[in-house]
Scaffold this active site. Structure first.
Site, PDB file in Angstrom:
ATOM      1  N   VAL A 259       0.865  -1.202   0.148  1.00  0.00           N
ATOM      2  CA  VAL A 259       0.118   0.144  -0.034  1.00  0.00           C
ATOM      3  C   VAL A 259       0.817   1.150   0.081  1.00  0.00           C
ATOM      4  CG1 VAL A 259      -2.195  -0.798   0.996  1.00  0.00           C
ATOM      5  CG2 VAL A 259      -0.373  -0.341   2.574  1.00  0.00           C
TER       6      VAL A 259
ATOM      7  N   LYS B 119       4.407  -2.915   8.317  1.00  0.00           N
ATOM      8  CA  LYS B 119       5.430  -1.944   8.071  1.00  0.00           C
ATOM      9  C   LYS B 119       6.703  -2.627   8.157  1.00  0.00           C
ATOM     10  CE  LYS B 119       4.419   2.515   8.580  1.00  0.00           C
ATOM     11  NZ  LYS B 119       4.565   3.768   8.598  1.00  0.00           N
TER      12      LYS B 119
ATOM     13  N   ASP C 128       7.897  14.845  12.501  1.00  0.00           N
ATOM     14  CA  ASP C 128       7.571  14.879  11.026  1.00  0.00           C
ATOM     15  C   ASP C 128       6.143  14.670  10.583  1.00  0.00           C
ATOM     16  OD1 ASP C 128       8.610  14.709   8.342  1.00  0.00           O
ATOM     17  OD2 ASP C 128       8.704  12.495   8.459  1.00  0.00           O
TER      18      ASP C 128
END
Length: 304
Positions: A13, A36, A133
């Site tokens: 993805v 991940k 971030d």
């Protein structure tokens, strides 16, 4: 730790800053997850600090933070098992912009998303964790309209990379001016600046400060927010990358700038909140908690 075999890897993805992300299925529970995968340097292995930081993330349980369920550590990779989210804020805004040059989100939705963003940020700051971030790509949205902070702690675990092994360019657009000028005093205010940039982008449908390098990024910020001086930002001239030759700019009218880029009539409260988030001097920026108590969110605060 769970066995890797518990999860079935489905389609890819995306490529994140640090990792490749797959949709996965927990074969035991039938629940979809995001897997991940962080490739590890074969010689160096996993930095122990990274494992420590990631373990901390497992303790972060909040409605507006993506849950990290587990960490699977094998010889050459680290797999982080997150709750699966359908979308992210960048894709959500891009889909709304199809066929339009630039169109922001409806203000009710902007408020709902910004409220959730600040809730997640406030919770992390209370736990002494910085994101470092924050950007629309890291704000994940499910099909119920819940917004959650993703990649929390990863920036700290792996450092903010200057260049990445994925196609994603590390963006400067949400980075605070103090960081851009070389300040090492990272504190919660760097996330608050990012929250301000994201709020403006949701309203306008395009980034507020889309710079392509540090220098241009600072120029765009100062052109809009005014050039900092010692009176308004003590010790700014001491920062490593402070440029004494900066042309002096007065702050532009933020309300006018936003209003020119949205069809809805903006109320003064949202502009006031934005000013509080986008103070050049980090010490003058609102905290996430103060931002949540801002009059713009009165309806949410009265409902609680």
């Amino acid at each position: 730790m769970v066995a890797p075999s518990q999860f079935k890897q489905l389609e890819k993805v995306g490529n994140g800053t640090y990792a490749t992300v797959y949709k996965g299925l927990n074969k035991t529970t039938g629940v979809y997850v995001a897997l991940k995968e962080v490739k590890l340097d074969s010689e160096e292995g996993t930095p122990s600090t990274a494992i420590r930081e990631i373990s901390l993330m497992k303790e972060l349980k909040h409605d507006n933070i993506v849950r990290l369920f587990d960490v699977i550590h094998t010889e050459n990779k680290l797999t982080l098992v997150f709750e699966f989210m359908d979308n992210d804020l960048k894709k959500f805004m891009d889909n709304r912009n199809k066929g339009n040059s630039h169109k922001g989100l409806e203000m009710d939705l902007v408020k709902y998303f910004q409220w959730q963003l600040l809730q997640g940020v406030a919770f992390c700051h209370e736990n002494r964790i910085l994101h470092r971030d924050l950007k629309p790509q890291n704000l994940l949205i499910n099909n119920r309209g819940q917004l959650k902070l993703g990649d929390f702690g990863l920036a700290r675990a792996f450092g903010i990379p200057v260049n990445t092994f994925s196609s994603e360019v590390v963006t400067l657009w949400y980075r605070a001016p103090d960081v851009l000028m070389g300040s090492r005093n990272y504190c919660t205010s760097i996330d608050i600046w990012s929250c301000g940039c994201i709020l403006a982008e949701m309203i306008m449908g395009k980034p507020l400060f889309p710079g392509s390098n540090d220098e241009e990024q600072l120029k765009l910020i100062f052109d809009t927010m005014g050039t900092p001086v010692e009176q308004t930002w003590p010790q700014v001239t001491q920062l490593a990358k402070y440029n004494p030759l900066l042309p002096p700019h007065m702050p532009r009218d933020l309300k006018q700038l936003l209003q020119n880029n949205t069809e809805e009539v903006l109320d003064d409260n949202v502009v006031d909140l934005l000013h509080g988030l986008l103070q050049l001097n980090p010490d003058a920026r609102l905290s996430a908690k103060d931002a949540l108590n801002h009059p713009w969110f009165a309806e949410y605060n009265h409902a609680n």
